[in-house]
Scaffold this motif. Structure first.
Motif, PDB file in Angstrom:
ATOM      1  N   MET A   1      10.704  50.276  33.523  1.00  0.00           N
ATOM      2  CA  MET A   1      11.000  50.113  35.084  1.00  0.00           C
ATOM      3  C   MET A   1      10.933  48.587  35.360  1.00  0.00           C
ATOM      4  O   MET A   1      10.326  47.894  34.560  1.00  0.00           O
ATOM      5  N   LEU A   2      11.904  47.894  35.964  1.00  0.00           N
ATOM      6  CA  LEU A   2      12.105  46.464  36.370  1.00  0.00           C
ATOM      7  C   LEU A   2      10.721  46.234  37.405  1.00  0.00           C
ATOM      8  O   LEU A   2      10.773  46.886  38.519  1.00  0.00           O
ATOM      9  N   VAL A   3      10.161  45.128  37.319  1.00  0.00           N
ATOM     10  CA  VAL A   3       9.454  44.594  38.386  1.00  0.00           C
ATOM     11  C   VAL A   3      10.045  44.093  39.332  1.00  0.00           C
ATOM     12  O   VAL A   3      11.299  43.208  38.962  1.00  0.00           O
ATOM     13  N   THR A   4       9.911  44.330  40.660  1.00  0.00           N
ATOM     14  CA  THR A   4      10.483  43.706  41.506  1.00  0.00           C
ATOM     15  C   THR A   4       9.754  42.846  42.543  1.00  0.00           C
ATOM     16  O   THR A   4       8.355  42.688  42.277  1.00  0.00           O
ATOM     17  N   TYR A   5      10.422  41.813  43.237  1.00  0.00           N
ATOM     18  CA  TYR A   5       9.538  41.149  44.133  1.00  0.00           C
ATOM     19  C   TYR A   5       8.518  41.747  44.973  1.00  0.00           C
ATOM     20  O   TYR A   5       7.675  41.299  45.261  1.00  0.00           O
ATOM     21  N   GLU A   6       9.045  42.872  45.395  1.00  0.00           N
ATOM     22  CA  GLU A   6       8.346  43.734  46.283  1.00  0.00           C
ATOM     23  C   GLU A   6       7.048  44.084  45.751  1.00  0.00           C
ATOM     24  O   GLU A   6       5.972  44.287  46.304  1.00  0.00           O
ATOM     25  N   ASP A   7       7.303  44.264  44.402  1.00  0.00           N
ATOM     26  CA  ASP A   7       6.088  45.237  43.548  1.00  0.00           C
ATOM     27  C   ASP A   7       4.997  44.054  43.591  1.00  0.00           C
ATOM     28  O   ASP A   7       3.911  44.111  43.765  1.00  0.00           O
ATOM     29  N   ILE A   8       5.423  42.613  43.236  1.00  0.00           N
ATOM     30  CA  ILE A   8       4.626  41.593  43.206  1.00  0.00           C
ATOM     31  C   ILE A   8       3.936  41.101  44.376  1.00  0.00           C
ATOM     32  O   ILE A   8       2.795  40.800  44.519  1.00  0.00           O
ATOM     33  N   ARG A   9       4.811  41.121  45.547  1.00  0.00           N
ATOM     34  CA  ARG A   9       4.297  40.928  46.600  1.00  0.00           C
ATOM     35  C   ARG A   9       3.188  41.998  47.192  1.00  0.00           C
ATOM     36  O   ARG A   9       2.415  41.315  48.019  1.00  0.00           O
ATOM     37  N   ASN A  10       3.403  43.137  46.990  1.00  0.00           N
ATOM     38  CA  ASN A  10       2.545  44.188  47.504  1.00  0.00           C
ATOM     39  C   ASN A  10       1.255  44.300  46.386  1.00  0.00           C
ATOM     40  O   ASN A  10       0.358  45.072  46.802  1.00  0.00           O
ATOM     41  N   ASP A  11       1.188  43.533  45.371  1.00  0.00           N
ATOM     42  CA  ASP A  11       0.023  43.874  44.271  1.00  0.00           C
ATOM     43  C   ASP A  11      -1.304  43.126  44.884  1.00  0.00           C
ATOM     44  O   ASP A  11      -1.218  41.924  45.051  1.00  0.00           O
ATOM     45  N   GLU A  12      -2.216  43.666  45.047  1.00  0.00           N
ATOM     46  CA  GLU A  12      -3.598  43.375  45.673  1.00  0.00           C
ATOM     47  C   GLU A  12      -3.974  42.244  44.509  1.00  0.00           C
ATOM     48  O   GLU A  12      -4.700  41.117  45.327  1.00  0.00           O
ATOM     49  N   SER A  13      -3.982  42.353  43.350  1.00  0.00           N
ATOM     50  CA  SER A  13      -4.634  41.291  42.589  1.00  0.00           C
ATOM     51  C   SER A  13      -3.781  40.048  42.708  1.00  0.00           C
ATOM     52  O   SER A  13      -4.428  38.886  42.672  1.00  0.00           O
ATOM     53  N   ILE A  14      -2.371  40.158  42.852  1.00  0.00           N
ATOM     54  CA  ILE A  14      -1.674  38.751  43.029  1.00  0.00           C
ATOM     55  C   ILE A  14      -1.925  38.285  44.395  1.00  0.00           C
ATOM     56  O   ILE A  14      -2.097  37.087  44.281  1.00  0.00           O
ATOM     57  N   LYS A  15      -2.102  39.123  45.378  1.00  0.00           N
ATOM     58  CA  LYS A  15      -2.433  38.531  46.679  1.00  0.00           C
ATOM     59  C   LYS A  15      -3.826  37.805  46.585  1.00  0.00           C
ATOM     60  O   LYS A  15      -3.981  36.472  46.997  1.00  0.00           O
ATOM     61  N   CYS A  16      -4.661  38.196  45.782  1.00  0.00           N
ATOM     62  CA  CYS A  16      -6.023  37.521  45.615  1.00  0.00           C
ATOM     63  C   CYS A  16      -5.983  36.196  44.747  1.00  0.00           C
ATOM     64  O   CYS A  16      -6.431  35.099  45.213  1.00  0.00           O
ATOM     65  N   TYR A  17      -4.927  36.373  43.670  1.00  0.00           N
ATOM     66  CA  TYR A  17      -4.771  34.862  42.907  1.00  0.00           C
ATOM     67  C   TYR A  17      -4.043  33.909  44.023  1.00  0.00           C
ATOM     68  O   TYR A  17      -4.265  32.595  43.939  1.00  0.00           O
ATOM     69  N   ASN A  53      26.144  32.106  43.157  1.00  0.00           N
ATOM     70  CA  ASN A  53      26.689  33.117  42.473  1.00  0.00           C
ATOM     71  C   ASN A  53      26.127  33.679  41.171  1.00  0.00           C
ATOM     72  O   ASN A  53      26.584  34.232  40.236  1.00  0.00           O
ATOM     73  N   TYR A  54      24.705  33.536  41.242  1.00  0.00           N
ATOM     74  CA  TYR A  54      24.028  34.172  39.968  1.00  0.00           C
ATOM     75  C   TYR A  54      23.880  35.818  40.210  1.00  0.00           C
ATOM     76  O   TYR A  54      23.856  35.911  41.216  1.00  0.00           O
ATOM     77  N   PRO A  55      23.570  36.359  39.173  1.00  0.00           N
ATOM     78  CA  PRO A  55      23.388  37.828  39.369  1.00  0.00           C
ATOM     79  C   PRO A  55      22.332  38.138  40.055  1.00  0.00           C
ATOM     80  O   PRO A  55      21.369  37.238  40.195  1.00  0.00           O
ATOM     81  N   LYS A  56      22.201  39.276  40.971  1.00  0.00           N
ATOM     82  CA  LYS A  56      21.118  39.521  41.893  1.00  0.00           C
ATOM     83  C   LYS A  56      19.807  39.547  41.374  1.00  0.00           C
ATOM     84  O   LYS A  56      18.668  39.124  41.603  1.00  0.00           O
ATOM     85  N   ARG A  57      19.994  40.122  39.958  1.00  0.00           N
ATOM     86  CA  ARG A  57      18.532  40.349  39.022  1.00  0.00           C
ATOM     87  C   ARG A  57      18.027  38.715  38.865  1.00  0.00           C
ATOM     88  O   ARG A  57      16.677  38.686  38.905  1.00  0.00           O
ATOM     89  N   THR A  58      18.829  38.053  38.534  1.00  0.00           N
ATOM     90  CA  THR A  58      18.410  36.751  38.127  1.00  0.00           C
ATOM     91  C   THR A  58      17.813  35.835  39.626  1.00  0.00           C
ATOM     92  O   THR A  58      16.775  35.173  39.483  1.00  0.00           O
ATOM     93  N   ALA A  59      18.628  36.344  40.418  1.00  0.00           N
ATOM     94  CA  ALA A  59      17.948  35.421  41.900  1.00  0.00           C
ATOM     95  C   ALA A  59      16.763  36.345  42.314  1.00  0.00           C
ATOM     96  O   ALA A  59      15.728  35.417  42.651  1.00  0.00           O
ATOM     97  N   GLU A  60      16.481  37.636  41.937  1.00  0.00           N
ATOM     98  CA  GLU A  60      15.368  38.258  42.154  1.00  0.00           C
ATOM     99  C   GLU A  60      14.139  37.602  41.149  1.00  0.00           C
ATOM    100  O   GLU A  60      13.098  37.441  41.649  1.00  0.00           O
ATOM    101  N   LEU A  61      14.734  37.277  39.986  1.00  0.00           N
ATOM    102  CA  LEU A  61      13.315  36.736  39.131  1.00  0.00           C
ATOM    103  C   LEU A  61      13.117  35.285  39.760  1.00  0.00           C
ATOM    104  O   LEU A  61      11.931  34.898  39.550  1.00  0.00           O
ATOM    105  N   ALA A  62      13.774  34.520  40.127  1.00  0.00           N
ATOM    106  CA  ALA A  62      13.781  33.220  40.715  1.00  0.00           C
ATOM    107  C   ALA A  62      12.908  33.360  42.010  1.00  0.00           C
ATOM    108  O   ALA A  62      11.839  32.784  42.018  1.00  0.00           O
ATOM    109  N   LYS A  63      13.103  34.512  42.590  1.00  0.00           N
ATOM    110  CA  LYS A  63      12.341  34.847  43.822  1.00  0.00           C
ATOM    111  C   LYS A  63      10.685  35.176  43.487  1.00  0.00           C
ATOM    112  O   LYS A  63       9.777  34.717  44.102  1.00  0.00           O
TER     113      LYS A  63
END
Length: 83
Positions: A1-17, A53-63
């Motif tokens: 399973m790929l980690v997404t921006y939404e996964d990161i943004r909704n993670d409570e421990s990351i919010k704490c960091y 014009n980078y791939p969407k996944r690369t743009a998401e990783l940058a995000k």
């Protein structure tokens, strides 16, 4: 399973960091580095890569990197202090 921006943004421990990184950077004299800042950095990183014009996944990783960048800044600051 790929980690997404939404996964990161909704993670409570990351919010704490992010909250704690903002406090630490403030104590070091930096300006506001809380959620509006990291979201703006994330959106800009994604927009730049999509515009180039980078791939969407690369743009998401940058995000994701844009969202997390201040946590790295804290880590590097701590390393600099103790080395």
């Amino acid at each position: 399973m790929l980690v997404t921006y939404e996964d990161i943004r909704n993670d409570e421990s990351i919010k704490c960091y992010i909250t704690e990184a903002d406090k630490a950077l403030s104590a070091l004299g930096y300006t506001e580095h809380s959620f509006p800042h990291v979201v703006k950095a994330a959106m800009m990183a994604e927009m730049i890569l999509l515009t180039l014009n980078y791939p969407k996944r690369t743009a998401e990783l940058a995000k994701i990197a844009g969202y997390m960048h201040d946590n790295v800044k804290i880590f590097l600051t701590i390393l600099k202090i103790y080395t």
